[in-house]
Design an enzyme around this catalytic site. Sequence first.
Site, PDB file in Angstrom:
ATOM      1  N   GLU A 190      44.540  37.444  42.691  1.00  0.00           N
ATOM      2  CA  GLU A 190      45.334  36.102  41.875  1.00  0.00           C
ATOM      3  C   GLU A 190      45.759  34.922  43.085  1.00  0.00           C
ATOM      4  O   GLU A 190      46.918  34.602  42.900  1.00  0.00           O
ATOM      5  CB  GLU A 190      46.423  36.593  41.283  1.00  0.00           C
ATOM      6  CG  GLU A 190      47.715  37.318  42.103  1.00  0.00           C
ATOM      7  CD  GLU A 190      47.426  38.890  42.401  1.00  0.00           C
ATOM      8  OE1 GLU A 190      48.382  39.342  42.844  1.00  0.00           O
ATOM      9  OE2 GLU A 190      46.383  39.482  42.116  1.00  0.00           O
ATOM     10  N   TYR A 239      50.788  49.323  37.195  1.00  0.00           N
ATOM     11  CA  TYR A 239      50.140  48.377  36.181  1.00  0.00           C
ATOM     12  C   TYR A 239      50.410  49.085  34.832  1.00  0.00           C
ATOM     13  O   TYR A 239      50.962  48.216  33.980  1.00  0.00           O
ATOM     14  CB  TYR A 239      48.743  48.452  36.343  1.00  0.00           C
ATOM     15  CG  TYR A 239      48.150  47.922  37.579  1.00  0.00           C
ATOM     16  CD1 TYR A 239      47.523  46.382  37.478  1.00  0.00           C
ATOM     17  CD2 TYR A 239      48.231  48.311  38.831  1.00  0.00           C
ATOM     18  CE1 TYR A 239      46.782  45.891  38.682  1.00  0.00           C
ATOM     19  CE2 TYR A 239      47.702  47.559  39.937  1.00  0.00           C
ATOM     20  CZ  TYR A 239      47.120  46.452  39.962  1.00  0.00           C
ATOM     21  OH  TYR A 239      46.647  45.829  40.811  1.00  0.00           O
ATOM     22  N   HIS A 257      49.174  36.315  36.486  1.00  0.00           N
ATOM     23  CA  HIS A 257      49.855  36.403  37.681  1.00  0.00           C
ATOM     24  C   HIS A 257      50.142  34.963  38.365  1.00  0.00           C
ATOM     25  O   HIS A 257      50.984  34.780  39.351  1.00  0.00           O
ATOM     26  CB  HIS A 257      48.748  37.005  38.657  1.00  0.00           C
ATOM     27  CG  HIS A 257      48.658  38.509  39.115  1.00  0.00           C
ATOM     28  ND1 HIS A 257      50.073  39.044  39.394  1.00  0.00           N
ATOM     29  CD2 HIS A 257      47.807  39.248  38.857  1.00  0.00           C
ATOM     30  CE1 HIS A 257      49.515  40.396  39.599  1.00  0.00           C
ATOM     31  NE2 HIS A 257      48.424  40.685  39.287  1.00  0.00           N
ATOM     32  N   GLU A 276      52.536  43.909  38.926  1.00  0.00           N
ATOM     33  CA  GLU A 276      51.672  44.330  38.007  1.00  0.00           C
ATOM     34  C   GLU A 276      51.899  44.768  36.902  1.00  0.00           C
ATOM     35  O   GLU A 276      51.294  44.606  35.835  1.00  0.00           O
ATOM     36  CB  GLU A 276      50.719  45.249  38.966  1.00  0.00           C
ATOM     37  CG  GLU A 276      50.088  44.912  40.034  1.00  0.00           C
ATOM     38  CD  GLU A 276      49.059  43.795  39.902  1.00  0.00           C
ATOM     39  OE1 GLU A 276      48.637  43.489  38.767  1.00  0.00           O
ATOM     40  OE2 GLU A 276      48.624  43.161  41.064  1.00  0.00           O
ATOM     41  N   ASP A 333      48.547  50.561  50.780  1.00  0.00           N
ATOM     42  CA  ASP A 333      47.173  50.682  50.501  1.00  0.00           C
ATOM     43  C   ASP A 333      46.795  51.986  49.989  1.00  0.00           C
ATOM     44  O   ASP A 333      46.275  52.382  48.874  1.00  0.00           O
ATOM     45  CB  ASP A 333      46.147  50.534  51.771  1.00  0.00           C
ATOM     46  CG  ASP A 333      45.825  49.001  51.958  1.00  0.00           C
ATOM     47  OD1 ASP A 333      46.118  48.047  50.853  1.00  0.00           O
ATOM     48  OD2 ASP A 333      45.371  48.527  53.010  1.00  0.00           O
ATOM     49  N   HIS A 362      44.202  38.527  33.177  1.00  0.00           N
ATOM     50  CA  HIS A 362      45.130  39.267  34.127  1.00  0.00           C
ATOM     51  C   HIS A 362      45.550  38.184  35.159  1.00  0.00           C
ATOM     52  O   HIS A 362      46.698  38.134  35.551  1.00  0.00           O
ATOM     53  CB  HIS A 362      44.624  40.696  34.545  1.00  0.00           C
ATOM     54  CG  HIS A 362      45.326  41.248  35.295  1.00  0.00           C
ATOM     55  ND1 HIS A 362      46.093  42.372  34.962  1.00  0.00           N
ATOM     56  CD2 HIS A 362      45.623  41.347  36.664  1.00  0.00           C
ATOM     57  CE1 HIS A 362      46.733  42.847  36.065  1.00  0.00           C
ATOM     58  NE2 HIS A 362      46.407  42.136  37.092  1.00  0.00           N
ATOM     59  N   GLU A 363      44.541  37.678  35.847  1.00  0.00           N
ATOM     60  CA  GLU A 363      44.945  36.943  37.099  1.00  0.00           C
ATOM     61  C   GLU A 363      45.550  35.768  36.653  1.00  0.00           C
ATOM     62  O   GLU A 363      46.126  35.108  37.387  1.00  0.00           O
ATOM     63  CB  GLU A 363      43.532  36.693  37.736  1.00  0.00           C
ATOM     64  CG  GLU A 363      42.777  38.008  38.099  1.00  0.00           C
ATOM     65  CD  GLU A 363      43.317  38.795  38.729  1.00  0.00           C
ATOM     66  OE1 GLU A 363      44.283  38.676  39.596  1.00  0.00           O
ATOM     67  OE2 GLU A 363      43.034  40.129  38.688  1.00  0.00           O
TER      68      GLU A 363
END
Length: 692
Positions: A348, A461, A376, A395, A453, A372-373
């Site tokens: 995003e 999400y 954001h 998310e 990460d 979705h993006e």
Amino acid sequence: MSIAKRVQQWATFARTWHIYDCTWQNPFESAQLVKTHLMGLHKPIYHPMISRRTLCTTQLQPELHQSQLLPIYKLQKRNMGRLSNVDPSSYSEPELITTEHSSINWKVDFESTKLRGSVLHKFNVLSSNLEKILLDVRDIDVKNATLLAGGTELPINYFISDPVPDMGQKLTLELPTGTAKGSLNVRIDYETASNASGLQWLNPAQTLGKKHPYMFSQCQAIHARSVMPCQDTPAVKFTYNAVVEHPTELTALMSALIDKNEPGKTHFKQEVPIPAYLVAIAIGKLVSRRLGDNSNVWAEEAIVDACAEEFSETSTMLKTASDLCGPYVWKQYDLLVMPPSFPFGGMENPCLTFVTPTLLAGDKSLANVVAHEIAHSWTGNLVTNKNFEHFWLNEGFTVFVESKIVGRMQGAKELDFRMLSNLTELQECLRTQLSGTPELTRLVVDLSNCGPDDAFSSVPYIKGSTFLRYLEDLLGGPSVFEPFLRDYLKKFAYKSIVTDDFKGALYDYFKDTDKKDKLSLVDWDLWLKSEGMPPIIPKFDESLSNVTKDLATKWSTKTVDELTNDANIKQPISIHQLIEFLGKLIESKDIVELNERKIELLENTYNLGQSKNAEVRFRLNRLIIRARLIKRLDEIIEFANSNFRMKFCRPIYRDLSEWPEAKPAAVKNFLNIKDQMMAVCSHTIEKDLGLK
């Protein structure tokens, strides 16, 4: 040699290693501090004060042989600990000093695969007599650090700590005595490493055009520190401008508006404050097509027209999101379709969303990733999690808004079907990726000893969006909850928050309404701290989902001959129902006669062999693996090599690692191509394969 002399020698030695966090007034206290500090850095050094058993505070035993002294890093299991108070994954101290604006100057060197140049940070000092600035770096080669004040330039001392694995290093900038509160400008001249974790360099052969190189960044979650020295924490937001020198035949784009174009030099400006992970750059032989009044799609020439068709609904999605969330503050919304090595479905980056080419299905069926993006732009970019322990605020909210965009464009049944499909995906994630780390299935996680990460999964999400749907239903539905959503986004715009901020805003909004008592029914600890699936599944419309459930039951319980004679398996279903059905089939505990004949019948019934849809091909390959069809291993590996989107390649490699006959080929293939992956992707797959 006396104990005092030993400690004195050790202190002198430690200073040469730039261990500035230790005090030396008390020799035994100093020894303990050095031990603790080096423990986290894995230095294989023998401390003269530490024996096999404990830290000595009495004279060393004369008979103690050097071989009995253990390397410090072996004394206990490494405990990374929190790097700072505000953010466990960042050394920066935003409670003492924050970045307000950054001026970036980069020269792009494709030959050495480096960015060379400088960044000038305008800081706001919040603490009197601040002695030092702590920034995050990762494999950055700092050349100079300079304090700019009153038209003069004052060189300042700087030191870089040894790296913490997967986290990076601490850059310490020493400030003059008596540094006052207020504005402070520091320029850092540096160059990135040739293998910077946040940058991907492609040679011409790795591009579609085959004639020009390509470079792009991926800074989320904590890789901005490999691109520039910075406060690499979402707790800090800053504006930026940039000047990028690049080959004249290539186009440079950033997560910002283009301010000026010159041959071989592009100027950018981002006037809305953003966290460091949203700084992004891409350079390649790129062309664009118009999608709307303030929207374009960028890609290589060979696919740009297909991209324009695939994402033709972008402007409609953007308007729908604005109706839900409020004004769009970023002015431009462009898409950049990335090379196949891009590790995510989308990123995003403000003004310039990066999307994977695996979305090019030919029928717009996967374009919901763009929704979705777009979401954001409010949830994540405008209102941001303060650290990645509260990643669900980014998310979970974004999936929630994405589903509402889909619902307004395609209907309430489709909205509920997508959310139910997400739960199938979450179930698979818990069963495989997170089976050994249940603590990471909580909505709010503890990252004291885990990097973002490694913690990345579908939990924030899907569990997060399910929680929001539960709250919406509890409080009276969309007509009640959507006004709160807009108020929440307005209240925290341009800020970074934690879960308690959201909770406080929710209670504050409804405190004088008849919904106040409903909030007393929410078990916050249960939702935020419990492991596994969401504790309560909201009531969804299951009409579309039941079709996929019935098909999965048939295919998992019936023989090939029984299925051949069952006309119901040929009923028309949508592409999303097909994807969900295949996902449910993968999740089936037992599948009768899962063999070559059943896979072939599945392919023929739903025309899977001709599908361009990456989601369909991904699930088909997982079923082939489960059927142990070794003669199709090359086909599976070809799919794994066709893109390095982690959503696809991680489960494929995990599945192959559990297939003894196929694992050697999977490992060999990964080792051959891992340098073509971004660091975040190769790092996690190495762990999936047991190589790290």
